[in-house]
Design an enzyme around this catalytic site. Structure first.
Site, PDB file in Angstrom:
ATOM      1  N   PRO A 250       1.102  -1.114   0.067  1.00 43.99           N
ATOM      2  CG  PRO A 250      -0.512  -1.501   1.963  1.00 43.99           C
ATOM      3  CD  PRO A 250       0.771  -1.947   1.274  1.00 43.99           C
TER       4      PRO A 250
ATOM      5  CB  ALA B 151      -0.580   7.452   1.394  1.00 41.60           C
TER       6      ALA B 151
ATOM      7  CE1 TYR C 220      12.745  11.781  14.497  1.00 43.58           C
ATOM      8  CE2 TYR C 220      14.810  13.192  13.994  1.00 43.58           C
ATOM      9  CZ  TYR C 220      13.671  12.515  13.505  1.00 43.58           C
ATOM     10  OH  TYR C 220      13.140  12.609  12.518  1.00 43.58           O
TER      11      TYR C 220
ATOM     12  N   GLY D  77       0.644  -1.356   6.392  1.00 40.54           N
ATOM     13  CA  GLY D  77       0.406  -2.032   5.088  1.00 40.54           C
ATOM     14  C   GLY D  77       0.582  -3.581   5.356  1.00 40.54           C
TER      15      GLY D  77
HETATM   16  C1  LIG Z   1      10.834  15.223   5.673  1.00 39.55           C
HETATM   17  C2  LIG Z   1      10.078  14.157   6.667  1.00 39.55           C
HETATM   18  C3  LIG Z   1       9.500  14.512   7.948  1.00 39.55           C
HETATM   19  C4  LIG Z   1       8.877  13.735   8.437  1.00 39.55           C
HETATM   20  N1  LIG Z   1       8.380  13.964   9.664  1.00 39.55           N
HETATM   21  C5  LIG Z   1       7.694  13.091  10.602  1.00 39.55           C
HETATM   22  C6  LIG Z   1       6.958  13.591  11.936  1.00 39.55           C
HETATM   23  O1  LIG Z   1       7.477  14.562  12.320  1.00 39.55           O
HETATM   24  N2  LIG Z   1       6.338  12.510  12.496  1.00 39.55           N
HETATM   25  C7  LIG Z   1       6.227  11.220  12.011  1.00 39.55           C
HETATM   26  O2  LIG Z   1       5.453  10.512  12.600  1.00 39.55           O
HETATM   27  N3  LIG Z   1       6.808  10.995  10.683  1.00 39.55           N
HETATM   28  C8  LIG Z   1       7.272  11.711  10.198  1.00 39.55           C
HETATM   29  N4  LIG Z   1       7.959  11.339   8.898  1.00 39.55           N
HETATM   30  C9  LIG Z   1       7.730  10.161   8.306  1.00 39.55           C
HETATM   31  C10 LIG Z   1       6.444   9.776   7.375  1.00 39.55           C
HETATM   32  O3  LIG Z   1       6.133  11.149   6.925  1.00 39.55           O
HETATM   33  C11 LIG Z   1       5.547   9.353   8.289  1.00 39.55           C
HETATM   34  O4  LIG Z   1       5.900   8.060   8.393  1.00 39.55           O
HETATM   35  C12 LIG Z   1       3.968   9.272   7.441  1.00 39.55           C
HETATM   36  O5  LIG Z   1       3.162   9.164   8.094  1.00 39.55           O
HETATM   37  C13 LIG Z   1       4.139   8.488   6.444  1.00 39.55           C
HETATM   38  O6  LIG Z   1       2.760   9.035   5.269  1.00 39.55           O
HETATM   39  P1  LIG Z   1       2.772   8.736   3.768  1.00 39.55           P
HETATM   40  O7  LIG Z   1       1.541   9.041   3.661  1.00 39.55           O
HETATM   41  O8  LIG Z   1       4.155   9.382   3.378  1.00 39.55           O
HETATM   42  O9  LIG Z   1       2.847   7.178   3.817  1.00 39.55           O
HETATM   43  P2  LIG Z   1       3.859   6.212   2.790  1.00 39.55           P
HETATM   44  O10 LIG Z   1       5.263   6.642   2.624  1.00 39.55           O
HETATM   45  O11 LIG Z   1       3.244   5.989   1.338  1.00 39.55           O
HETATM   46  O12 LIG Z   1       3.734   4.723   3.451  1.00 39.55           O
HETATM   47  C14 LIG Z   1       4.124   4.437   4.822  1.00 39.55           C
HETATM   48  C15 LIG Z   1       3.588   3.207   5.369  1.00 39.55           C
HETATM   49  O13 LIG Z   1       2.356   2.931   5.391  1.00 39.55           O
HETATM   50  C16 LIG Z   1       1.761   2.051   4.616  1.00 39.55           C
HETATM   51  N5  LIG Z   1       0.620   2.504   3.839  1.00 39.55           N
HETATM   52  C17 LIG Z   1       0.406   3.613   3.007  1.00 39.55           C
HETATM   53  N6  LIG Z   1      -0.709   3.859   2.860  1.00 39.55           N
HETATM   54  C18 LIG Z   1      -1.637   2.888   3.329  1.00 39.55           C
HETATM   55  C19 LIG Z   1      -2.969   2.434   3.454  1.00 39.55           C
HETATM   56  N7  LIG Z   1      -3.658   3.150   2.570  1.00 39.55           N
HETATM   57  N8  LIG Z   1      -3.132   1.512   4.034  1.00 39.55           N
HETATM   58  C20 LIG Z   1      -2.450   0.661   4.613  1.00 39.55           C
HETATM   59  N9  LIG Z   1      -0.924   1.046   4.771  1.00 39.55           N
HETATM   60  C21 LIG Z   1      -0.686   2.274   3.980  1.00 39.55           C
HETATM   61  C22 LIG Z   1       3.065   1.719   3.524  1.00 39.55           C
HETATM   62  O14 LIG Z   1       2.840   0.646   2.924  1.00 39.55           O
HETATM   63  C23 LIG Z   1       4.178   1.929   4.338  1.00 39.55           C
HETATM   64  O15 LIG Z   1       4.539   0.884   5.181  1.00 39.55           O
HETATM   65  C24 LIG Z   1       8.866  12.449   8.361  1.00 39.55           C
HETATM   66  C25 LIG Z   1       9.146  11.945   6.900  1.00 39.55           C
HETATM   67  C26 LIG Z   1       9.914  12.771   6.065  1.00 39.55           C
HETATM   68  C27 LIG Z   1      10.403  12.626   4.757  1.00 39.55           C
END
Ligand SMILES: Cc1cc2nc3c(=O)[nH]c(=O)nc-3n(C[C@H](O)[C@H](O)[C@H](O)COP(=O)(O)OP(=O)(O)OC[C@H]3O[C@@H](n4cnc5c(N)ncnc54)[C@H](O)[C@@H]3O)c2cc1C
Length: 490
Positions: free
Chosen positions: A77, A79, A399, A209
């Site tokens: 999956p 997003a 962190y 996922g």
């Molecule tokens: C610059 C930067 C800053 C960040 N800051 C934070 C922060 O402050 N706090 C924090 O918690 N995280 C942070 N993160 C990590 C990340 O943004 C988070 O983990 C976020 O929740 C991921 O969301 P996404 O939509 O990009 O998911 P994706 O990267 O697309 O997927 C993440 C995971 O979720 C699963 N997934 C995606 N969509 C679904 C769905 N519909 N159903 C089931 N599973 C699914 C995927 O398989 C994967 O394992 C940061 C990342 C970056 C690059």
């Protein structure tokens, strides 16, 4: 089933326009930010998925999952693609990435009942902008807010910068819809609370996922009072002082939206213009004016109690300004990736853990000492430190941040640098009874410790996988260790 037949069947299921086999898109989909350096240098050692598919409805997700379940096709999956722990990395030849691109509607903003419902592909920023126009906020603000989408935010158990007031995503989700590998669509209704057996929201929240596909999410919303925002900043003589002040504020029942303590080196990269080689402690109070007033008083009292460790107060404008530039846009992410094609260094690799108040300072010291003395490439480190950014009544997170020059082949970077450092952090955390993953999820590179993380309760986690994904088609390697995937972890 071979790849050609798979593509034929999937095109028949969805139509050509919803199936992407462009080689560049597939290369991009084969790994996430965990291996961004190897990805930028085009030396990835993992297979590309067979296709990226874009369902337009929950029913299409259900049809896709049933099909994959029947034919043993791995599903990832996807997003917003901001995953940091390998959650999007592909370890199977026959994989479909199911991308939430078209599940992009805000379905309802319910101001009276203070909740909003969105599809999984809605970026957090899109809902936040719509709410702010009406005087509300989600309260969720990870640094990836402009890019991350609800499916990923819920699936990774994400947390935002204002968590001390609003909590993590698990405190915000009131209900959701998800689809299991057998095609079963489940709608968990939106109620303020219930005692109807175990809280089944948590089967989807944090599943990365590996159990189900989240299609729809309902979150709480809050009144937004930006005019009441107040900021505090201090230089402290050490990190332990900062953590003591955080604890004092929390145990006295105050809930600033932001409460953070930085080590000297970590402060250097964030607050180079004012940190004077010292540690930094900062707070933000927000919300209703009366609550903000009380919170500010609580912060001032806690600071006064530990005044021997407080070196000076910093202007609140500096802290406010820093906050206003903290989030990453897609352009920032792309620029960093482009930069890695040229630059042999890593700015900001991280491992985030949590433990109780008593343990965190000890854990921090143990980790830093071990990295400095045991890590063979310690001379390549350009920064080693950490910060506490999410506090609770019984403890906080740490962190860890480490930047380094990369003096090895791009494909060896993780083995030579990140893995040995991460191993020390995880070992020390688990030894002291903390959690090895505070908010980025386990992904595919901490799965070797999942069993140790959960101890005797791993039984429960394993049973969930066996029950909901008996054919093992959901995100192979995420959360759960897989012998067959170990070759990619070396
Ligand atoms: C610059 C930067 C800053 C960040 N800051 C934070 C922060 O402050 N706090 C924090 O918690 N995280 C942070 N993160 C990590 C990340 O943004 C988070 O983990 C976020 O929740 C991921 O969301 P996404 O939509 O990009 O998911 P994706 O990267 O697309 O997927 C993440 C995971 O979720 C699963 N997934 C995606 N969509 C679904 C769905 N519909 N159903 C089931 N599973 C699914 C995927 O398989 C994967 O394992 C940061 C990342 C970056 C690059």
């Amino acid at each position: 089933m071979d790849k050609d037949l798979l593509l034929k069947e999937v095109r028949a299921l969805l139509g050509d326009a919803q199936v992407n086999t462009d080689p560049e898109a597939l290369y991009d989909a084969s790994a996430d930010r965990y291996k961004k350096y190897a990805k930028a240098r085009r030396v990835l050692d993992v297979p590309p998925p067979a296709a990226i598919v874009y369902p337009r409805s929950t029913e299409e997700v259900a049809r896709l999952l049933s099909f994959c379940n029947e034919h043993g096709i791995n599903v990832i999956p996807r997003a917003g693609k901001t995953s940091t722990e390998g959650g999007l990395e592909n370890w199977k030849e026959l994989t479909l990435v199911i991308d939430a691109l078209h599940l992009d509607k805000i379905l309802k903003i319910d101001e009276y009942n203070m909740q909003a419902t969105v599809q999984a592909g809605v970026p957090l920023q899109k809902l936040e902008d719509a709410l702010r126009e009406r005087g509300y906020t989600t309260g969720h603000s990870p640094q990836s807010k402009p890019v991350a989408k609800f499916g990923g935010l819920v699936a990774t158990r994400s947390i935002g910068q204002f968590s001390t007031l609003y909590g993590g995503i698990e405190d915000m989700v009131v209900g959701l819809e998800c689809v299991f590998p057998n095609g079963q669509i489940c709608r968990i209704k939106n109620v303020p609370r219930r005692s109807g057996g175990p809280d089944i929201r948590h089967i989807a929240i944090g599943n990365e996922g590996s159990l189900c596909y989240i299609t729809e999410v309902t979150v709480k919303i809050y009144r937004y009072f930006p005019e009441n925002n107040r900021f505090y900043g201090y230089l402290t003589k050490d990190l332990a002082t900062g953590i003591q002040v955080l604890r004092e504020v929390m145990v006295n029942g105050y809930r600033p939206s932001v409460a953070r303590a930085y080590s000297e080196e970590d402060a250097r990269q964030h607050f180079y213009h004012f940190h004077k080689g010292k540690c930094v402690l900062l707070f933000m109070a927000e919300g209703n004016r009366h609550i903000v007033d009380a919170t500010c008083k609580g912060i001032e009292e806690a600071v006064a109690k530990f005044k021997d460790g407080i070196l000076e107060q910093v202007s609140s404008e500096l802290i406010e300004n820093w906050f206003n530039h903290l989030n990453w846009s897609q352009q920032d992410i792309d620029d960093e990736f482009e930069g890695m094609k040229e630059k042999d260094s890593h700015d900001g690799f991280t491992t985030e853990v949590s433990a109780d108040w008593e343990t965190i300072p000890k854990l921090y010291d143990n980790v830093i000492r071990r990295i400095r003395s045991e890590f063979p490439r310690a001379h390549d480190l350009t920064l080693l430190g950490g910060h506490s950014s999410h506090s609770y009544i019984n403890g906080t997170n740490m962190y860890f941040v480490y930047n380094y020059e990369i003096n090895c082949a791009p494909e060896d970077e993780m083995r030579v640098y990140h893995h040995p450092i991460q191993r020390i952090i995880v070992e020390e955390t688990l030894k002291l009874g903390g959690s090895m993953c505070h908010h980025h999820g386990i992904g595919k590179y901490r799965n070797e410790w999942t069993q140790q993380e959960h101890g005797s309760a791993y039984f429960m986690l394993k049973k969930l996988k066996e029950a909901f994904d008996p054919n093992g088609i959901m995100n192979f390697g995420a959360i759960f260790y897989q012998e067959e995937g170990a070759k990619f972890q070396k």
